[in-house]
Design an enzyme around this catalytic site. Structure first.
Site, PDB file in Angstrom:
ATOM      1  N   SER A 150       0.883  -1.164   0.000  1.00  0.00           N
ATOM      2  CA  SER A 150       0.000   0.000   0.000  1.00  0.00           C
ATOM      3  C   SER A 150       0.917   1.210   0.000  1.00  0.00           C
ATOM      4  O   SER A 150       1.717   1.391   0.915  1.00  0.00           O
ATOM      5  CB  SER A 150      -0.900   0.007   1.242  1.00  0.00           C
ATOM      6  OG  SER A 150      -1.688   1.178   1.293  1.00  0.00           O
ATOM      7  N   SER A 151       0.845   2.029  -1.054  1.00  0.00           N
ATOM      8  CA  SER A 151       1.801   3.123  -1.246  1.00  0.00           C
ATOM      9  C   SER A 151       1.706   4.174  -0.157  1.00  0.00           C
ATOM     10  O   SER A 151       0.731   4.227   0.601  1.00  0.00           O
ATOM     11  CB  SER A 151       1.575   3.787  -2.606  1.00  0.00           C
ATOM     12  OG  SER A 151       1.782   2.882  -3.658  1.00  0.00           O
ATOM     13  N   GLN A 152       2.720   5.041  -0.096  1.00  0.00           N
ATOM     14  CA  GLN A 152       2.718   6.142   0.858  1.00  0.00           C
ATOM     15  C   GLN A 152       1.502   7.031   0.583  1.00  0.00           C
ATOM     16  O   GLN A 152       1.295   7.476  -0.543  1.00  0.00           O
ATOM     17  CB  GLN A 152       4.002   6.953   0.738  1.00  0.00           C
ATOM     18  CG  GLN A 152       4.124   8.070   1.751  1.00  0.00           C
ATOM     19  CD  GLN A 152       5.434   8.824   1.630  1.00  0.00           C
ATOM     20  OE1 GLN A 152       6.104   8.756   0.607  1.00  0.00           O
ATOM     21  NE2 GLN A 152       5.802   9.544   2.673  1.00  0.00           N
TER      22      GLN A 152
END
Length: 386
Positions: A78-80
């Site tokens: 899950s990206s920043q």
């Protein structure tokens, strides 16, 4: 929980991100913890689960959550959140739009787009990742998202979309995506450049051009979307041998992170030998210029980089620190230093242009059997920020 999500929004904004009311509502209402029900990798390498006392606190930090590794290499996450917010803002979503997402991840990004009123098709090549994303969306009660297992290169044949967003680092864009866009469509994608994946905003046309949205670092795609091409920079040099100072510091205070990345982008636009590496005993990656036995001449701002991709073994290189000092090593240390100092001087003489001051020209390249629209030319348009 309400306090955690309010703090979450504050953390995203602290990264310099402007959240519209709609984006703030999406980030504040979509439960991120539902998309990591089995946990994720800590930065120290351990595994955090929902039973850990600080699980929710960590979930609602402005940080990437690694959910799958191949050995030591992250291959799903899950990206920043601040990066997600910037990309979603650049996507310019409006209710009722159809969006194709390349790279499902945990499903959280698709859920945010659904909260913004979009109908989303998300494609992921990893069947287990797609399955978990599908289950997480169901668990969170998200509607309007379809998750498909498949390679992202063909897109979604037979369908038409207003927007395409890519959440994996690619070398170039599939021509099939342009065929599936509406006439006023837009692609937001992280595209390889000097060892990073700056996010580009691309509209199909003749010629195909792009604006730079922001810096980023994504997991790299395999297959046609990750193919080497004539304008490719060297892949990350990894860890270089110990380097000695070969040019003194020039900036006090040193460049901040944003300015350093701006310099990095310019170096990559002007010389395809630029990439990233972590010199021995350094705690983070830096911009380096690697020795190439048969280098292409540095490009000017309107020149095609047409030259062979450089992936020869690294024997020499020079790195620049945020204070402008240069450290180099290897038999060609002096030559690498001189070339890197020339790039630094050029960027300084141009009043330190931002990466968003660049316009990128794309051309078909890569695997002839599965070509991609890859960056080939760079042109500075000072003040023309995306």
């Amino acid at each position: 929980m309400a306090d955690a999500r309010r703090h979450y929004l504050d953390l995203i904004r602290q990264d310099g991100v402007r959240l519209t009311p709609e984006l703030a509502e999406a980030f504040g209402s979509v439960p991120r913890e539902r998309f990591v029900p089995d946990g994720f990798h800590r930065r120290d390498g351990g595994w955090m689960t929902p039973d850990d006392r600080d699980f929710l606190t960590t979930v609602y930090r402005n940080d990437v959550l690694i959910t799958k590794l191949n050995g030591d290499v992250p291959i799903s996450s899950s990206s920043q959140p601040s990066l997600m917010a910037i990309m979603l803002s650049a996507l310019d979503l409006r209710p009722g739009m159809r969006v194709l997402e390349i790279g499902a991840g945990t499903g959280y990004n698709a859920a945010l787009m659904a909260a913004l009123g979009a109908t989303v098709t998300s494609v992921d090549v990893q069947a287990d990742v797609a399955g978990r994303a599908r289950a997480a969306l169901d668990r969170a009660g998200v509607t309007g998202v379809r998750v498909v297992t498949g390679d992202g290169y063909p897109g979604d044949p037979g369908s038409t979309y207003h927007r395409i967003i890519v959440t994996v680092g690619i070398a170039g864009l599939s021509p099939h995506w342009f065929e599936q866009l509406t006439p006023d469509g837009l692609v937001i994608a992280p595209v390889e450049h000097a060892g990073h994946h700056p996010v580009l905003a691309v509209r199909p046309g003749d010629p195909v051009t792009a604006a730079v949205v922001c810096s980023s670092g994504f997991m790299a795609a395999a297959g046609p979307l990750g193919a080497r091409h004539a304008g490719s920079h060297p892949r990350s040099a990894g860890v270089l041998p110990e380097l000695a100072e070969t040019a003194p510091a020039r900036w006090s205070p040193p460049l901040d992170t944003t300015a350093y990345r701006d310099l990095w982008y310019a170096a990559g636009a002007w010389d395809r030998r630029a990439t990233l590496a972590t010199p021995a005993n350094w705690d983070q990656a830096h911009l380096v210029l690697l020795h190439d036995p048969t280098p292409a001449p540095p490009t000017d701002s309107m020149t095609d980089t047409a030259a062979k991709p450089a992936d020869d073994p690294v024997t020499s290189g020079a790195a620049v620190l945020p204070d402008g000092s240069v450290r180099a090593g290897g038999s060609e240390a002096d030559r690498c230093t001189a070339a890197l100092v020339t790039l630094i001087d050029r960027w300084s003489d141009l009043n330190r242009p931002s990466m968003r001051d660049w316009r990128v020209g794309l051309a078909l390249d890569g695997d002839p059997a599965a070509p991609i629209w890859a960056p080939h030319t760079w042109h500075l348009v000072p003040g023309a920020r995306h």
